[in-house]
Write a protein that holds these residues in place. Structure first.
Motif, PDB file in Angstrom:
ATOM      1  N   ASN A  68       0.885  -1.208   0.128  1.00 44.86           N
ATOM      2  CA  ASN A  68      -0.168  -0.089   0.093  1.00 44.86           C
ATOM      3  C   ASN A  68       0.841   1.302  -0.057  1.00 44.86           C
ATOM      4  N   SER A  86      -7.723   3.193  -1.493  1.00 44.94           N
ATOM      5  CA  SER A  86      -7.064   2.108  -1.320  1.00 44.94           C
ATOM      6  C   SER A  86      -7.898   1.082  -0.487  1.00 44.94           C
ATOM      7  N   PRO A 108      -3.918  -3.191  -3.196  1.00 43.04           N
ATOM      8  CA  PRO A 108      -2.575  -3.239  -3.204  1.00 43.04           C
ATOM      9  C   PRO A 108      -1.758  -4.736  -3.153  1.00 43.04           C
ATOM     10  N   TYR A 263     -12.666  -2.001  -5.389  1.00 46.70           N
ATOM     11  CA  TYR A 263     -11.365  -2.390  -5.805  1.00 46.70           C
ATOM     12  C   TYR A 263     -11.018  -3.826  -6.362  1.00 46.70           C
TER      13      TYR A 263
END
Length: 312
Positions: A68, A86, A108, A263
């Protein structure tokens, strides 16, 4: 022997505008750095869990945090990016750039629960247009059809970058000698008719009954194989190349679903649909929050249609 000489930078210069290309190159550079940590494993000090719990209520792996931080560092320096979001952050990180064109949402390190046992993991990303209004968390609440690009990097025996733009999906593979991403697969299309199911069937008793019954019927017929890694990027990568259907539906103990719309499901759905597959109605859903979870079915068009009809 086939010579692969088209680099990611060269390909992007031919197929995208300069600002979008710069964002995608920054994501590629971040992934190369993450790949080094993944490859080194215990030697880099990247394995194991932390005491931290993220916004999802999950205990963070050390590599989650490191990946991240790497993504944030690379993306924060790009003037074309108005904000980033994120999976590991409570809220979006907004930059004071009123003329920036893009938003970037990312996971990530997808599949990080597998990292300590050396199973394939990856980075997933979604690029959205930045609205002309004030940029905050709500700027990211756009349907998946609004994505201008999406992709993932899979850290496996080879390091591969899958990139979807409207109408095409391509794959680049990292050259072990130079580290450059080179074009290896042009215009990927999911092979139709493959009878492969990618699902965690240990949850089958908690799925919608009609869906569970359909999957069981397929497996009992002997005409279907089950392939399940438990890392979304690894399972999706197989489907893109070999065909089949991936599902992580809603469950009685997870009525909203497990996977994150922004995401995971939107970028993967965008890739699948631009590779001539289907992600049901995922891309039509407008998120209501940054960390919204949904049920997800994607892959072969015919299989997805059948399973979607039985998933409520």
């Amino acid at each position: 022997m086939t010579t692969h000489s088209i680099t990611l930078a060269h390909w992007l210069a031919l197929h995208t505008e300069t600002a979008l290309a710069s964002v995608l190159l920054d994501l590629a550079h971040a992934s190369t750095e993450i790949a080094g940590l993944v490859r080194g494993g215990a030697l880099t000090g990247a394995l194991g869990s932390l005491d931290n719990v993220n916004v999802q209520g999950e205990t963070q792996k050390r590599l989650d945090v490191l990946a991240n931080d790497i993504c944030k560092r690379h993306l924060a320096a790009n003037p074309a990016i108005a904000a980033i979001a994120s999976e590991e952050e409570d809220n979006a990180i907004v930059f004071a750039r009123p003329d920036a064109a893009y938003l970037v949402a990312f996971d990530p390190l997808d599949g990080s629960s597998n990292i300590d046992v050396n199973v394939t993991v990856g980075t997933i990303f979604s690029i959205l247009p930045a609205p002309a209004t004030t940029i905050d968390d709500t700027a990211f609440l756009q349907s998946g059809h609004r994505q201008v690009a999406a992709g993932y990097v899979v850290y496996g025996p080879q390091i591969c970058l899958l990139l979807a733009l409207p109408g095409q999906v391509v794959q680049f593979t990292a050259d072990p000698a130079s580290g450059e991403f080179l074009l290896t697969h042009d215009r990927l299309s999911i092979p139709a008719g493959a009878r492969v199911i990618s699902a965690n069937v240990s949850n089958q008793s908690r799925w919608p009954p009609d869906l569970a019954a359909t999957i069981q019927q397929w497996l009992d017929s002997g005409d279907y194989n089950m392939r399940w890694v438990g890392s979304m990027v690894a399972d999706i990568h197989r489907i893109l190349h070999q065909g089949g259907v991936f599902l992580y539906p809603t469950q009685s103990d997870r009525p909203q679903g497990k996977l994150r719309l922004l995401y995971e499901c939107n970028p993967i759905g965008f890739i699948i649909e631009n590779a001539q597959g289907s992600a049901a109605d995922t891309l039509q859903t407008t998120p209501t929050s940054l960390h919204q979870r949904v049920g997800f079915i994607a892959g072969d068009q015919e299989a997805v249609t059948t399973l979607s009809d039985h998933s409520t």
